[in-house]
Design an enzyme around this catalytic site. Structure first.
Site, mmCIF file in Angstrom:
data_model
loop_
_atom_site.group_PDB
_atom_site.id
_atom_site.type_symbol
_atom_site.label_atom_id
_atom_site.label_comp_id
_atom_site.label_asym_id
_atom_site.label_seq_id
_atom_site.Cartn_x
_atom_site.Cartn_y
_atom_site.Cartn_z
ATOM 1 C CB VAL A 181 -57.441 -48.976 -4.608
ATOM 2 C CG1 VAL A 181 -55.993 -48.129 -4.119
ATOM 3 C CG2 VAL A 181 -58.189 -47.924 -5.046
ATOM 4 C CD GLU A 198 -79.293 -44.421 14.970
ATOM 5 O OE1 GLU A 198 -79.259 -45.059 13.559
ATOM 6 O OE2 GLU A 198 -79.932 -43.569 14.875
ATOM 7 N N GLY A 236 -68.465 -43.205 -0.959
ATOM 8 C CA GLY A 236 -69.004 -42.627 -0.257
ATOM 9 C C GLY A 236 -70.071 -41.332 -0.687
ATOM 10 C CB ALA A 266 -73.287 -38.621 6.555
ATOM 11 C CG ASP A 305 -66.412 -42.047 8.451
ATOM 12 O OD1 ASP A 305 -66.230 -40.957 8.734
ATOM 13 O OD2 ASP A 305 -66.722 -43.491 8.472
#
Lengths: 413, 413
Positions: free
Chosen positions: A72, A164, A6, A308, A293
């Site tokens: 993982v 949103e 990410g 982000a 995060d």
């Protein structure tokens, strides 16, 4: 070794391009996903491939980087190995965990089926199919009560994602769909945004949160602040003492970190995140870093938010620490979060933005929102496609990616 | 009542726009799909939404048309009703069945899992995930034999679909992917095209079929004509006495009509298709028409091929018969198939095309192929997006939609 492709993991990998190390990025998906626009995939505005690009394609020119598609399952801190699904394991010298967050149902994991969340492309296409199928079912339904239930959309959570989503569904129902249906008026759809706290966009200042609320209400969204959801089932939502029959419920109420805490056998901080030291490594393991995060980073009396830009900055910082140590240099100065602000868009021509003391609402914020999101997209292709889709949607009021790809859960209802 | 929103069904619906009838189009998918470009979705060149558009959106301005998302399970010819999944049924005065074709495994339905076909968007994204995942697995595999098996792609069937798939996979492996992988040379991938007949593209003239073969061989595709596939399992393909270990097998060998014959309780013609009268209605039921891949229409000693233009012409003709009868006019002249020719593309800058006596190969055919496909796409948005993706792919040699969206069948292998 970097787990997660990410924003945090990718920033760390890129920052190590000139370091005397060999980088392996492990992710269970082959693609880096531009999460901030994922809600537009869920509301049929964009195609998944517009905002996703293979991690190995992004890193193809970085010759010290290797990408592995694998899941993982745990970390062996003493033997310095990462365990993979299927029994395999890989050694590491330094480890960066950037595994991000997953939807958190606050102990009600049984709600996950009735109220899907927006994590990942499968989550977004699932929500898209549910929303579009609800309109299709309503078109074929003759009973008024059942039809009303099919045309009720409940969004749980009044943060940026919930706001949103609510705005995008309202536009879909009010602007894009009406001409396509014969037996229902899609404009009559009820869109209900339920928030447990006292106001929407709690992280924003009060005037901005009030502006977003007014805008949503003008678009016909019903807003229920201070309503805690008590039950979600196949019939609808029970919140604040009221039963709301709804076919479509979307979860935007909270995220929790992936099971990194379990892997590291450490105590979880707020939101299941891993408390880290100022250099972003964990207590007693200077070779293990947690970013994005999944990490709980102190900032004064508060924590760094799960955005982000924060994840990217953390990834780059962890990379600089690793690069320094690998080269035998002293550690860089402790990391300080550079707050780039927050924004949320509410339908066409409206957004709210907050950068330090600067506050923006309306068209100006919306233009800034578009510019920033296009700028941060990776690659010329994604930028061009997203801009085109937006231009097309702006001028035609249509939505381009109205695909139902997930089969009906139950063909009878 | 029109069952099926493909080329035939949609052409029929549009041709009835001025007729004194009310049209209902039933499809189990919400979208009309531009099938001729579906192989590009399967090979990561296009996004599904680039070539699909909601049927109700296409027909939104045609006020005598209604669209229903539902699965048809049968037809009650005597009561003139179409039965839907879930127990519902709908009446009709005239019925047009345009249900198309599905993959046919010639009695080996157990091959369907190991060798998926290209029908529909789910089929295409499934194949895309399989192809991309095979490269990912090979990258992580250290055993040379297993790696070779992972890098072997077998395409069964040397018709246009098989030829186009083989060319597209060869380009993916030879041009788009090499720089992204570190441990494997994707150019070493074996792409094997197996055809039971004596030559590729049997419907085309011999020189064209030989030209396509030479082109594919130059791209490194191994071609096995005259090889009948005997077994397909999880290990590979057994064809013409040889065992080919292959992770990825793609079925392009044959299609059969959907169960329309069963619905109509009539005798199946070649390929499971329904023999129709010259007016495209079925024997004894002048109000029931079958068009497109589901219909078997005589043309001299041969049959009309299962191509998109044929389906469109049949749909329009059936509509003209219905319009005439509904208005009390005499039937139009019997339908004559206007052969618009055939084309198939083989990788970049090469195609073969045959229009009556005119034969084209090479760049000219490729340009014609692109122009015609863009022209027949529905809507400005799709045309623009597809042209952009092609231009981008042409200049960068990349593939834009490299998304693995389907989970691994078995995490251990």
């Amino acid at each position: 070794m970097i787990v997660g492709g990410g924003f945090g993991g990718l920033a760390a990998a890129r920052a190590l391009s000139r370091a005397p190390v060999f980088v392996t990025v492990i992710d269970r998906s082959n693609s880096h996903l531009f999460q901030p626009l994922l809600y537009q995939v869920a509301t049929a505005g964009l195609s998944p491939a517009d905002i996703a690009r293979p991690i190995r394609n992004i890193l193809r020119r970085q010759l010290n980087a290797d990408v592995l598609l694998a899941e993982v399952t745990g970390v062996d801190l003493d033997r310095r190995r990462v365990n993979l699904a299927g029994g395999d394991s890989r050694p590491y010298d330094y480890l960066v965990l950037a595994t991000g967050a997953v939807d958190c149902y606050f102990g009600h994991d049984d709600w996950a089926f009735a109220a899907p969340g927006l994590k990942g492309i499968p989550g977004a296409t699932h929500i898209r199919s549910r929303i579009l199928r609800a309109f299709e079912k309503a078109e074929a339904e003759s009973d008024q009560g059942r039809r009303n239930r099919l045309l009720t959309f409940v969004i749980v959570g009044g943060g940026p994602t919930g706001v949103e989503m609510a705005g995008a569904i309202a536009e879909l129902a009010r602007l894009a769909l009406p001409a396509d249906f014969r037996h229902i008026d899609t404009r009559s759809a009820r869109i209900i945004l339920v928030e447990a706290g006292p106001r929407l966009l709690a992280a924003f200042s009060e005037p901005l949160s009030a502006a977003a609320r007014r805008r949503l209400e003008r678009m016909g969204v019903e807003i229920r602040c201070g309503s805690r959801v008590e039950t979600i089932d196949g019939v609808g939502v029970f919140a604040a003492g009221e039963e709301i029959p709804a076919e479509t419920v979307i979860w935007a109420a909270g995220v929790t970190a992936t099971p990194v805490c379990q892997w590291l056998r450490c105590e979880c901080g707020s939101g299941g995140r891993v408390p880290v030291l100022p250099d972003l490594s964990i207590e007693g393991r200077p070779e293990v870093f947690v970013v994005g995060d999944a990490a709980l980073v102190k900032r004064g009396h508060d924590y760094v938010p799960g955005l982000a830009p924060a994840a990217q900055q953390e990834g780059r910082y962890a990379a600089s620490v690793i690069a320094a140590r690998a080269a035998g240099r002293p550690d860089p100065k402790p990391w300080v979060y550079l707050d780039k602000g927050m924004m949320a868009t509410v339908g066409r021509k409206f957004a709210v933005a907050q950068v330090g003391p600067l506050k923006l609402t309306g068209v100006a914020a919306w233009l800034a929102w578009m510019a920033i999101h296009v700028y941060y997209l990776i690659g010329f292709r994604s930028r061009l496609l997203v801009m085109l889709e937006w231009a097309w949607a702006y001028f035609t009021f249509q939505r381009g990616a109205r695909l139902i790809t997930v089969p009906a859960d139950d063909a009878n209802s």
